[in-house]
Design a protein around this motif. Structure first.
Motif, PDB file in Angstrom:
ATOM      1  N   MET A  77       0.837  -1.207   0.000  1.00 41.22           N
ATOM      2  CA  MET A  77       0.000   0.000   0.000  1.00 41.22           C
ATOM      3  C   MET A  77       0.872   1.257   0.000  1.00 41.22           C
ATOM      4  SD  MET A  77      -3.253   0.668   0.008  1.00 41.22           S
ATOM      5  CE  MET A  77      -4.301   2.060   0.267  1.00 41.22           C
ATOM      6  N   SER A  78       1.866   1.215   0.942  1.00 42.49           N
ATOM      7  CA  SER A  78       2.768   2.359   1.034  1.00 42.49           C
ATOM      8  C   SER A  78       3.626   2.453  -0.228  1.00 42.49           C
ATOM      9  CB  SER A  78       3.662   2.237   2.279  1.00 42.49           C
ATOM     10  OG  SER A  78       4.459   1.063   2.162  1.00 42.49           O
ATOM     11  N   GLN A  79       3.910   1.259  -0.812  1.00 40.90           N
ATOM     12  CA  GLN A  79       4.724   1.257  -2.029  1.00 40.90           C
ATOM     13  C   GLN A  79       3.980   1.900  -3.186  1.00 40.90           C
ATOM     14  OE1 GLN A  79       6.178  -2.586  -3.114  1.00 40.90           O
ATOM     15  NE2 GLN A  79       7.420  -1.790  -4.795  1.00 40.90           N
ATOM     16  N   SER A  80       2.696   1.593  -3.291  1.00 38.96           N
ATOM     17  CA  SER A  80       1.897   2.183  -4.376  1.00 38.96           C
ATOM     18  C   SER A  80       1.736   3.691  -4.189  1.00 38.96           C
ATOM     19  CB  SER A  80       0.522   1.514  -4.450  1.00 38.96           C
ATOM     20  OG  SER A  80      -0.221   1.805  -3.316  1.00 38.96           O
ATOM     21  N   ARG A  81       1.657   4.093  -2.936  1.00 38.88           N
ATOM     22  CA  ARG A  81       1.567   5.530  -2.669  1.00 38.88           C
ATOM     23  C   ARG A  81       2.861   6.227  -3.110  1.00 38.88           C
ATOM     24  NH1 ARG A  81      -0.148   6.275   3.229  1.00 38.88           N
ATOM     25  NH2 ARG A  81      -1.887   4.987   2.586  1.00 38.88           N
ATOM     26  N   GLU A  82       3.956   5.552  -2.838  1.00 38.84           N
ATOM     27  CA  GLU A  82       5.260   6.087  -3.245  1.00 38.84           C
ATOM     28  C   GLU A  82       5.340   6.183  -4.771  1.00 38.84           C
ATOM     29  OE1 GLU A  82       8.466   3.776  -1.658  1.00 38.84           O
ATOM     30  OE2 GLU A  82       7.980   4.307   0.401  1.00 38.84           O
ATOM     31  N   GLU A  83       4.786   5.130  -5.400  1.00 42.28           N
ATOM     32  CA  GLU A  83       4.789   5.100  -6.867  1.00 42.28           C
ATOM     33  C   GLU A  83       3.996   6.269  -7.420  1.00 42.28           C
ATOM     34  OE1 GLU A  83       6.300   2.908  -9.022  1.00 42.28           O
ATOM     35  OE2 GLU A  83       7.298   2.107  -7.239  1.00 42.28           O
ATOM     36  N   ASP A  84       2.853   6.520  -6.780  1.00 44.40           N
ATOM     37  CA  ASP A  84       2.006   7.631  -7.214  1.00 44.40           C
ATOM     38  C   ASP A  84       2.733   8.959  -7.071  1.00 44.40           C
ATOM     39  OD1 ASP A  84       0.003   5.965  -7.877  1.00 44.40           O
ATOM     40  OD2 ASP A  84      -1.187   6.278  -6.050  1.00 44.40           O
ATOM     41  N   LYS A  85       3.438   9.077  -5.960  1.00 41.87           N
ATOM     42  CA  LYS A  85       4.181  10.318  -5.716  1.00 41.87           C
ATOM     43  C   LYS A  85       5.283  10.483  -6.762  1.00 41.87           C
ATOM     44  CE  LYS A  85       3.445  10.869  -0.732  1.00 41.87           C
ATOM     45  NZ  LYS A  85       4.067  10.735   0.610  1.00 41.87           N
ATOM     46  N   PHE A  86       5.920   9.350  -7.061  1.00 41.88           N
ATOM     47  CA  PHE A  86       6.996   9.383  -8.049  1.00 41.88           C
ATOM     48  C   PHE A  86       6.453   9.839  -9.410  1.00 41.88           C
ATOM     49  CE2 PHE A  86       9.573   7.402 -11.352  1.00 41.88           C
ATOM     50  CZ  PHE A  86      10.864   7.763 -10.968  1.00 41.88           C
ATOM     51  N   GLY A  87       5.371   9.227  -9.792  1.00 46.71           N
ATOM     52  CA  GLY A  87       4.755   9.588 -11.074  1.00 46.71           C
ATOM     53  C   GLY A  87       4.210  10.998 -11.078  1.00 46.71           C
ATOM     54  N   GLY A  88       3.714  11.389  -9.898  1.00 48.40           N
ATOM     55  CA  GLY A  88       3.123  12.714  -9.757  1.00 48.40           C
ATOM     56  C   GLY A  88       4.091  13.826 -10.102  1.00 48.40           C
ATOM     57  N   HIS A  89       5.361  13.624  -9.725  1.00 48.60           N
ATOM     58  CA  HIS A  89       6.366  14.632 -10.049  1.00 48.60           C
ATOM     59  C   HIS A  89       6.417  14.882 -11.561  1.00 48.60           C
ATOM     60  CE1 HIS A  89       8.286  15.453  -6.214  1.00 48.60           C
ATOM     61  NE2 HIS A  89       8.217  14.145  -5.916  1.00 48.60           N
ATOM     62  N   PHE A  90       6.401  13.816 -12.287  1.00 46.82           N
ATOM     63  CA  PHE A  90       6.496  13.931 -13.758  1.00 46.82           C
ATOM     64  C   PHE A  90       5.188  14.464 -14.357  1.00 46.82           C
ATOM     65  CE2 PHE A  90       9.825  10.947 -12.692  1.00 46.82           C
ATOM     66  CZ  PHE A  90      10.860  11.309 -13.544  1.00 46.82           C
ATOM     67  N   ARG A  91       4.069  13.959 -13.816  1.00 48.79           N
ATOM     68  CA  ARG A  91       2.763  14.356 -14.369  1.00 48.79           C
ATOM     69  C   ARG A  91       2.551  15.861 -14.218  1.00 48.79           C
ATOM     70  NH1 ARG A  91      -0.550  11.662 -11.116  1.00 48.79           N
ATOM     71  NH2 ARG A  91      -0.064   9.712 -12.124  1.00 48.79           N
ATOM     72  N   ASP A  92       2.832  16.318 -13.017  1.00 49.74           N
ATOM     73  CA  ASP A  92       2.592  17.739 -12.737  1.00 49.74           C
ATOM     74  C   ASP A  92       3.432  18.642 -13.644  1.00 49.74           C
ATOM     75  OD1 ASP A  92       0.870  16.926 -10.819  1.00 49.74           O
ATOM     76  OD2 ASP A  92       2.261  17.191  -9.131  1.00 49.74           O
ATOM     77  N   ARG A  93       4.634  18.193 -13.866  1.00 50.90           N
ATOM     78  CA  ARG A  93       5.550  19.095 -14.575  1.00 50.90           C
ATOM     79  C   ARG A  93       5.526  18.912 -16.096  1.00 50.90           C
ATOM     80  NH1 ARG A  93      10.906  19.139 -10.868  1.00 50.90           N
ATOM     81  NH2 ARG A  93      11.460  20.881 -12.209  1.00 50.90           N
ATOM     82  N   PHE A  94       5.090  17.739 -16.507  1.00 49.21           N
ATOM     83  CA  PHE A  94       5.116  17.506 -17.961  1.00 49.21           C
ATOM     84  C   PHE A  94       3.741  17.550 -18.636  1.00 49.21           C
ATOM     85  CE2 PHE A  94       9.340  15.621 -17.219  1.00 49.21           C
ATOM     86  CZ  PHE A  94      10.038  16.223 -18.241  1.00 49.21           C
ATOM     87  N   GLU A  95       2.706  17.588 -17.835  1.00 47.43           N
ATOM     88  CA  GLU A  95       1.358  17.477 -18.420  1.00 47.43           C
ATOM     89  C   GLU A  95       1.091  18.585 -19.430  1.00 47.43           C
ATOM     90  OE1 GLU A  95      -1.801  17.279 -15.596  1.00 47.43           O
ATOM     91  OE2 GLU A  95      -2.942  15.934 -16.873  1.00 47.43           O
ATOM     92  N   SER A  96       1.473  19.772 -19.089  1.00 46.24           N
ATOM     93  CA  SER A  96       1.242  20.881 -20.022  1.00 46.24           C
ATOM     94  C   SER A  96       2.556  21.583 -20.363  1.00 46.24           C
ATOM     95  CB  SER A  96       0.236  21.867 -19.427  1.00 46.24           C
ATOM     96  OG  SER A  96       0.657  22.253 -18.131  1.00 46.24           O
ATOM     97  N   TRP A  97       3.541  20.756 -20.447  1.00 48.74           N
ATOM     98  CA  TRP A  97       4.867  21.331 -20.745  1.00 48.74           C
ATOM     99  C   TRP A  97       4.944  21.754 -22.214  1.00 48.74           C
ATOM    100  CZ3 TRP A  97       9.333  18.667 -23.178  1.00 48.74           C
ATOM    101  CH2 TRP A  97      10.491  19.477 -23.192  1.00 48.74           C
ATOM    102  N   GLU A  98       5.510  22.904 -22.407  1.00 53.68           N
ATOM    103  CA  GLU A  98       5.671  23.400 -23.765  1.00 53.68           C
ATOM    104  C   GLU A  98       7.146  23.619 -24.048  1.00 53.68           C
ATOM    105  OE1 GLU A  98       3.330  26.890 -24.293  1.00 53.68           O
ATOM    106  OE2 GLU A  98       1.423  25.842 -24.063  1.00 53.68           O
ATOM    107  N   ASP A  99       7.491  23.397 -25.267  1.00 54.02           N
ATOM    108  CA  ASP A  99       8.875  23.606 -25.660  1.00 54.02           C
ATOM    109  C   ASP A  99       8.885  24.424 -26.949  1.00 54.02           C
ATOM    110  OD1 ASP A  99      11.592  23.457 -25.525  1.00 54.02           O
ATOM    111  OD2 ASP A  99      11.741  21.396 -26.287  1.00 54.02           O
ATOM    112  N   ALA A 100      10.063  24.912 -27.273  1.00 60.54           N
ATOM    113  CA  ALA A 100      10.150  25.709 -28.512  1.00 60.54           C
ATOM    114  C   ALA A 100      10.141  24.775 -29.717  1.00 60.54           C
ATOM    115  CB  ALA A 100      11.446  26.519 -28.495  1.00 60.54           C
TER     116      ALA A 100
END
Lengths: 185, 585
Positions: free
Chosen positions: B1-24
């Protein structure tokens, strides 16, 4: 505004196509770079994605609720097709990765301090299959079932690829100088 | 359970920052995109233009086919109509002759002279008879009554023949005379009017009494009745005829049909006719004719007209003689009909000759170029080349199964040019549809998942798991093809057949992939070259020529690109049914 863009693109108006490009190109290239291993690949996917967007707009007469989400979906599908076409990934199993168990428990803190470029490098360095599953699952929000259908793999494989991708990334973070520095600090 | 929560947190870092990421985007991104869009548009326009050209050719071919059929039908119909119309014309000629005679003063066409001649002769003879009836009544209805009337002479064959035919002529004139006499005595209508009525009667006879026998009966009956009535009417008739200027006018007017320029002297001619008619015998009338041949304007007309010239007289008289000998009671109408029949035959012969010439000309024109409108069905044989990639196709379940799912069609239009009697070259525009249905079993070369077992400090074992899957795909591809080839005629199995070989270039226009649930990619090669060989067999179905051509086609490259799940370099067999179309009309 967006309706005009859609109408113009459906009429094959070059002006409308350019306007659409100007508005959505940054987002599309962001998606493409996440899926590509190299910048050139990202540019190829980007080019193909826009051609697909224009042709899909011409073919489909359905009402588009959210143009951004629709463009995103087309871009992701283009990236997946690119993966199918090129089949560059030879997902040789890395024993090191497979048996890697030494997770740094503090990676969460480290991740939050990594720049966008560093995060992108983490993703780009993943094997292609793992990268696809990681992108689709973690960022795009697809389920393992959907991923399995899209990539023509089993659900179990999708799960294992995701797990593997995370392990690889964590290992990298742990072995990076920054991580060590952060850890010491 | 705690492992899946950790996984979510790990993925969350990427999701939050890349979801609407724009590049040139790439600096030259739009230029590249614009170029590729332009290229796509140009390619589409080019193929649209080619399709339009092909369509126009097809429409043209179709129109030509219909048109040529129409012309053929029309040609047949024209022939029929022509012959009918000839009949009509000839009938009309006869009727016109009668009608124009009926009209007496109308504009008679010059071609009607021959038929007019007879009526005219009747007219003159009747006049002569009337005159002679006055001066020498005993000669009525006899051979000796042949008048010296120059017109009558001119219209009639010379003396001897006239003598024989005059039995009827004089009788008929008596009849006319009697009818005129009756009418004149009863209603006081003048002679000209009465004469025109006689024309009417004659016209009606001509129209109604087409059957010669009928005419003969009618005339013989009339001659009987007229001879009975004659005695009562002739006394009244003669003085009027002598003094009646309208009589000569009537003749002049009749002569005006033949030559309007010479009508001015008709009165004099009439007077001379009357004078000459009073001589009362054949010799004198002949001599009168000879004299008037030189002086009389009517005779000069006859010379110019070419109908009543001496030569023609001789010819006509010979013909009439033969007719009259065989049928002593033959009448002018029957002669007229004989003539019309002869004219009819001549016209028909002329038309046949013309048609032959036209056909020869057409053949000459058609000899070089021709079109062939074809439609065929084809069957695709599969030769599958598995790709050296992630999928291993372990088996194809319906390799060359005979099924309609592998059958396509083609519509083509080819233009041919004859180089020699036996060899031709051809250029073809075609629309080709190919279909193939493939059911195959495959295994991914990359393991779906792995299991690491027996891990020891020095070694470990890995179990790989790969799904064996099945896929069925129904592909349909439409091509526009352009081909060039040559044909050579050979005699095979005692029939002239054409062997042909074509080189074809096909461009993908559209494609469709169905039943492909596994998402396997089938990317078509945009252009394919192929070679086609076959035999053309001509067949005739109810005078309608068609060509059946079995053929074999071998593409030079795969239908699917190297990006596809597999490549397929299948051959095709087919049977084409073609309609040859001659061009050049």
């Amino acid at each position: 505004m967006k309706e005009d863009l859609i109408k113009g693109c459906r009429k094959n108006s070059r002006k409308a196509q350019e306007a659409l490009y100007r508005e959505y190109a940054p987002k599309v290239i962001g998606i493409c770079r996440r899926y590509a291993t190299e910048r050139d690949d990202a540019d190829d996917i980007f080019q193909e994605a826009f051609i697909n967007i224009y042709s899909s707009l011409k073919k489909s007469k359905e009402e588009i609720q959210s143009l951004e989400a629709w463009i995103r979906r087309i871009s992701v599908n283009t990236a997946i097709n690119y993966y199918h076409k090129n089949k560059k990934y030879a997902d040789n199993l890395s024993i090191d990765y497979a048996k890697g168990q030494d997770y740094n428990q503090e990676y969460e803190k480290i991740l939050s301090k990594l720049s966008m470029q560093e995060l992108l490098e983490l993703i780009s360095d993943l094997p292609l299959g793992c990268k696809l599953v990681f992108n689709l699952y973690t960022i795009e929000g697809y389920s393992h079932k959907e991923i399995a259908e899209k990539l023509n793999i089993s659900e179990g494989t999708s799960k294992s690829q995701l797990s593997r991708a995370k392990n690889i990334m964590k290992t990298k973070i742990n072995h990076s100088n920054k991580v060590r520095y952060e850890s010491i600090a | 359970m705690s492992q899946s929560r950790e996984e979510d947190k790990f993925g969350g870092h990427f999701r939050d920052r890349f979801e609407s990421w724009e590049d040139a985007p790439p600096a030259d991104g739009w230029q590249k995109l614009n170029k590729s869009l332009d290229a796509e548009d140009n390619s589409r326009k080019k193929w649209y233009a080619l399709s339009v050209v092909a369509l126009l050719l097809l429409i043209g071919g179709g129109y030509y086919l219909l048109d040529s059929n129409f012309i053929n039908i029309g040609g047949g119909a024209t022939t029929t109509v022509m012959s009918n119309s000839n009949n009509d014309l000839l009938l009309e000629d006869v009727s016109n002759t009668s009608v124009s005679s009926d009209q007496a003063d109308g504009d008679m066409p010059s071609s009607d002279c021959a038929s007019e001649e007879n009526d005219f002769a009747n007219d003159n003879i009747s006049l002569q008879t009337q005159n002679e009836g006055n001066e020498s009544p005993e000669s009525d209805g006899t051979v000796g009554d042949i008048p010296g009337n120059d017109k009558g002479k001119a219209a009639q064959p010379p003396s001897a023949e006239v003598n024989e035919s005059s039995i009827f002529l004089s009788n008929s004139s008596n009849d006319d005379k009697n009818s005129k006499g009756e009418k004149r005595s009863k209603s006081g209508i003048n002679n000209t009017k009465a004469k025109s009525e006689r024309y009417t009667l004659n016209a009606q006879k001509t129209v109604r009494g087409d059957a010669y026998a009928g005419n003969e009966k009618i005339f013989s009956e009339k001659s009987e009745t007229s001879s009975e009535k004659k005695t009562s009417s002739e006394e009244e008739l003669v003085p009027e005829l002598v003094n009646d200027a309208s009589k000569s006018d009537g003749r002049r007017n009749t002569a005006a049909y033949f030559d309007s320029n010479k009508t001015s002297s008709s009165a004099e001619a009439g007077a001379s006719e009357l004078k000459s008619s009073k001589t009362g015998n054949n010799d004198s009338s002949t001599s009168g004719l000879e004299k008037e041949d030189k002086n009389s304007p009517i005779i000069s007309y006859e010379e110019n007209s070419g109908i009543a010239s001496d030569d023609n007289h001789n010819k006509n008289s010979k013909e009439e003689q033969t007719i009259e000998k065989s049928s002593p009671l033959s009448i002018p109408d029957s002669l007229e009909s004989e003539k019309t029949e002869e004219l009819k035959k001549e016209k028909l012969k002329d038309e046949e000759l013309k048609q032959e010439k036209e056909e020869q000309n057409k053949e000459l024109k058609h000899s070089k170029w021709s079109l062939l409108l074809g439609a065929d069905v084809n069957y695709s044989f599969k030769h599958i080349i598995p790709q050296n990639d992630l999928l291993y196709i372990s088996s194809v379940d319906n390799m060359n199964e005979l099924s309609l799912k592998n059958a396509g069609y083609e519509i083509s239009l080819s233009a041919r040019y004859k180089l020699t009697d036996r060899t031709s070259i051809s250029g073809t525009v075609s629309w080709l549809n190919t279909r193939d249905n493939t059911s195959y079993t495959y295994t991914p070369l990359v393991a779906d998942s792995v299991e690491v077992i027996n891990v020891s400090p020095d070694s470990f074992d890995v179990n790989t798991f790969m799904n064996v899957s099945h896929n069925e795909v129904q592909n349909s591809t439409n091509y526009v093809g352009l081909s060039v080839g040559f044909l050579h005629k050979v005699r095979l199995l005692s029939v002239e057949r054409s062997l042909f070989a074509d080189f074809r270039l096909m461009k993908v226009v559209s494609s469709k992939t169905d039943l492909n649930k596994s998402g396997h990619l089938f990317d078509r090669n945009s252009t394919i070259g192929s070679v086609q060989v076959g035999v053309e067999n001509p067949i005739n179905i109810h005078r309608f020529q068609m060509i059946i051509s079995p053929y074999f086609e071998l593409p030079f490259s795969s239908l699917y690109s190297s990006k596809s799940v597999y490549q397929m370099k299948g051959s095709r067999v087919g049977v084409s049914l073609g309609i040859p179309l001659n061009i050049g009309h």
